[in-house]
Design a protein around this motif. Structure first.
Motif, short mmCIF file in Angstrom:
data_model
loop_
_atom_site.label_atom_id
_atom_site.label_comp_id
_atom_site.label_asym_id
_atom_site.label_seq_id
_atom_site.Cartn_x
_atom_site.Cartn_y
_atom_site.Cartn_z
N LEU A 1 -5.27 -2.43 7.48
CA LEU A 1 -3.92 -2.62 8.00
C LEU A 1 -3.03 -1.43 7.63
CD1 LEU A 1 -3.16 -6.38 7.25
CD2 LEU A 1 -4.46 -5.36 9.13
N THR A 2 -2.08 -1.12 8.50
CA THR A 2 -1.15 -0.03 8.23
C THR A 2 0.19 -0.33 8.90
OG1 THR A 2 -0.92 2.38 8.19
CG2 THR A 2 -1.80 1.42 10.23
N HIS A 3 1.13 0.66 8.81
CA HIS A 3 2.45 0.51 9.44
C HIS A 3 3.14 -0.75 8.90
CE1 HIS A 3 5.40 0.60 12.84
NE2 HIS A 3 5.04 1.87 12.95
N ARG A 4 2.97 -0.98 7.59
CA ARG A 4 3.48 -2.21 7.00
C ARG A 4 4.50 -1.87 5.92
NH1 ARG A 4 2.45 -7.38 7.52
NH2 ARG A 4 2.63 -8.83 5.77
N PRO A 5 5.67 -2.51 5.97
CA PRO A 5 6.68 -2.27 4.93
C PRO A 5 6.16 -2.68 3.55
CG PRO A 5 7.62 -3.46 6.82
CD PRO A 5 6.14 -3.45 7.02
N ASP A 6 6.50 -1.87 2.54
CA ASP A 6 6.07 -2.16 1.17
C ASP A 6 6.50 -3.55 0.72
OD1 ASP A 6 4.68 0.09 0.59
OD2 ASP A 6 6.10 0.89 -0.90
N GLU A 7 7.64 -4.00 1.25
CA GLU A 7 8.19 -5.28 0.81
C GLU A 7 7.36 -6.46 1.31
OE1 GLU A 7 9.86 -2.98 2.55
OE2 GLU A 7 10.99 -2.05 0.90
N ARG A 8 6.49 -6.20 2.28
CA ARG A 8 5.70 -7.28 2.84
C ARG A 8 4.26 -7.15 2.34
NH1 ARG A 8 8.33 -6.38 8.87
NH2 ARG A 8 10.46 -6.75 8.16
N THR A 9 3.87 -8.04 1.46
CA THR A 9 2.53 -7.96 0.90
C THR A 9 1.51 -8.35 1.95
OG1 THR A 9 2.76 -10.22 0.10
CG2 THR A 9 3.31 -8.45 -1.44
N ALA A 10 0.30 -7.86 1.76
CA ALA A 10 -0.78 -8.23 2.68
C ALA A 10 -1.47 -9.47 2.13
CB ALA A 10 -1.76 -7.09 2.81
N PRO A 11 -1.96 -10.32 3.01
CA PRO A 11 -2.72 -11.48 2.54
C PRO A 11 -3.93 -11.04 1.73
CG PRO A 11 -2.26 -11.64 4.91
CD PRO A 11 -1.86 -10.26 4.48
N LEU B 1 -11.50 9.52 7.03
CA LEU B 1 -10.14 9.25 7.53
C LEU B 1 -9.18 9.32 6.35
CD1 LEU B 1 -8.16 8.26 9.76
CD2 LEU B 1 -8.70 5.92 9.03
N ASP B 2 -8.24 10.23 6.42
CA ASP B 2 -7.22 10.35 5.38
C ASP B 2 -5.92 9.73 5.88
OD1 ASP B 2 -8.36 12.04 3.12
OD2 ASP B 2 -8.86 13.27 4.87
N ILE B 3 -5.40 8.81 5.10
CA ILE B 3 -4.12 8.20 5.44
C ILE B 3 -3.02 9.14 4.92
CG2 ILE B 3 -2.65 6.17 5.23
CD1 ILE B 3 -5.36 5.61 6.61
N ILE B 4 -2.37 9.83 5.82
CA ILE B 4 -1.30 10.76 5.43
C ILE B 4 0.03 10.01 5.33
CG2 ILE B 4 -0.13 12.91 6.01
CD1 ILE B 4 -3.16 13.19 5.46
N GLY B 5 0.33 9.23 6.34
CA GLY B 5 1.55 8.42 6.33
C GLY B 5 1.27 7.05 6.92
N SER B 6 1.72 6.02 6.20
CA SER B 6 1.40 4.64 6.62
C SER B 6 2.64 3.77 6.75
CB SER B 6 0.44 4.02 5.60
OG SER B 6 1.03 4.02 4.31
N SER B 7 3.82 4.39 6.68
CA SER B 7 5.06 3.61 6.72
C SER B 7 5.31 3.05 8.11
CB SER B 7 6.25 4.50 6.34
OG SER B 7 6.18 4.88 4.98
N PRO B 8 6.16 2.03 8.18
CA PRO B 8 6.61 1.56 9.49
C PRO B 8 7.70 2.48 10.04
CG PRO B 8 7.64 0.27 7.74
CD PRO B 8 6.72 1.25 7.07
N GLY C 1 9.12 7.04 -1.03
CA GLY C 1 8.25 8.20 -1.23
C GLY C 1 7.23 8.41 -0.13
N GLY C 2 7.31 7.65 0.93
CA GLY C 2 6.25 7.65 1.93
C GLY C 2 6.59 8.43 3.20
N ALA C 3 5.58 8.58 4.01
CA ALA C 3 5.72 9.21 5.32
C ALA C 3 5.44 8.17 6.40
CB ALA C 3 4.75 10.39 5.46
N CYS C 4 6.00 8.42 7.57
CA CYS C 4 5.71 7.56 8.72
C CYS C 4 4.33 7.91 9.27
CB CYS C 4 6.81 7.69 9.77
SG CYS C 4 8.37 6.92 9.22
N SER C 5 4.01 7.42 10.45
CA SER C 5 2.61 7.41 10.91
C SER C 5 1.96 8.79 10.97
CB SER C 5 2.53 6.78 12.30
OG SER C 5 2.93 5.43 12.24
#
Ligand SMILES: [Zn+2]
Length: 242
Positions: free
Chosen positions: A218-228, A5-12, A18-22
């Motif tokens: 986890l994906t579709h997460r804004p960079d500003e929100r860190t993951a636990p 599985l390649d994550i191409i875009g993981s943005s919300p 610099g990112g791409a959406c889903s």
């Protein structure tokens, strides 16, 4: 055998810097969602001759961050390097063709998708074959619009939430999956609407635990929100095997 599985875009719904959406590429041939920025990321992948050799694309729902790059894909297929490539199969949610007609009429023509893709709609809950894999689309809770998650079965089982709030269907979708790619847009569930549409990281983790999935990303997460701590978080360019 493992599955890639390649994550191409993981943005919300808006791009991370610099990112791409889903956009998620399974086994190099099946693309799950195609949001803004995904086509450019696919085009620059090593081994690609300037245009992605994707066999099929499946779309979870009609929010633009999940299908917007189908539009430039059409133009590149008709007038650019995509003309040398076979039409990918495109599977849309039930009712999507009718819903998109007035939008596509403004963007380039009601039949523009058919000019670049072999288009069909999937049925809720009914398995279908795509790019040599078996997909089942299950309805999830996403505000007021029809939205689906995908269960993709090949050598391994992948569950992809699409965009969703907490719901029993999500547990069914991810039941026993080898990898559960789950959205986690929110920091605080109380910031969501009265009708839910997204998950917090804790809610995603609970869904992963409740479904007995083997691995949660986890994906579709804004960079500003860190993951636990202790939770895997997708980023563009991440290559996963499971
Ligand atoms: Zn959405």
């Amino acid at each position: 055998m493992t599955v890639r599985l390649d994550i191409i875009g993981s943005s919300p719904a808006w791009p991370n810097p610099g990112g791409a959406c889903s956009g998620y590429l399974v086994e190099g041939r099946l693309l799950l969602d195609c949001g803004p920025g995904v086509l450019a990321k696919l085009r620059e992948r090593p081994g690609t001759d300037g245009w992605p050799d994707v066999e099929a694309i499946a779309i979870t729902h009609l929010h633009l961050d999940h299908w917007g790059d189908l539009v430039p894909w059409v133009w590149g297929s008709l007038f650019g390097p995509g003309a040398e490539h076979p039409k990918p199969e495109l599977r849309l949610p039930p009712g999507a063709r009718a819903a998109l007609l007035p939008i596509l009429a403004q963007l380039g023509g009601e039949d523009m998708l058919e000019r670049a893709f072999e288009v069909d709609e999937y049925e809720s809950g009914r398995p279908f074959e795509l790019a040599g894999l078996t997909l089942t689309a299950l309805p999830v809770v996403h505000y007021t619009i029809p939205a689906f998650g995908f269960r993709v079965v090949g050598e391994r089982t992948l569950a992809y939430s699409g965009d969703t709030g907490p719901c029993n269907e999500l547990l069914e979708l991810a039941q026993g999956a080898d990898l559960f790619l789950c959205e986690a847009t929110l920091d605080d569930p109380d910031s969501d609407g009265p009708r839910r549409g997204h998950l917090s990281a804790d809610e995603a983790r609970a869904a992963g635990g409740g479904s007995g999935t083997r691995r949660l990303v986890l994906t579709h997460r804004p960079d500003e929100r860190t993951a636990p701590p202790g939770i895997e978080l997708a980023h563009d360019g991440l290559e996963l095997s499971f």
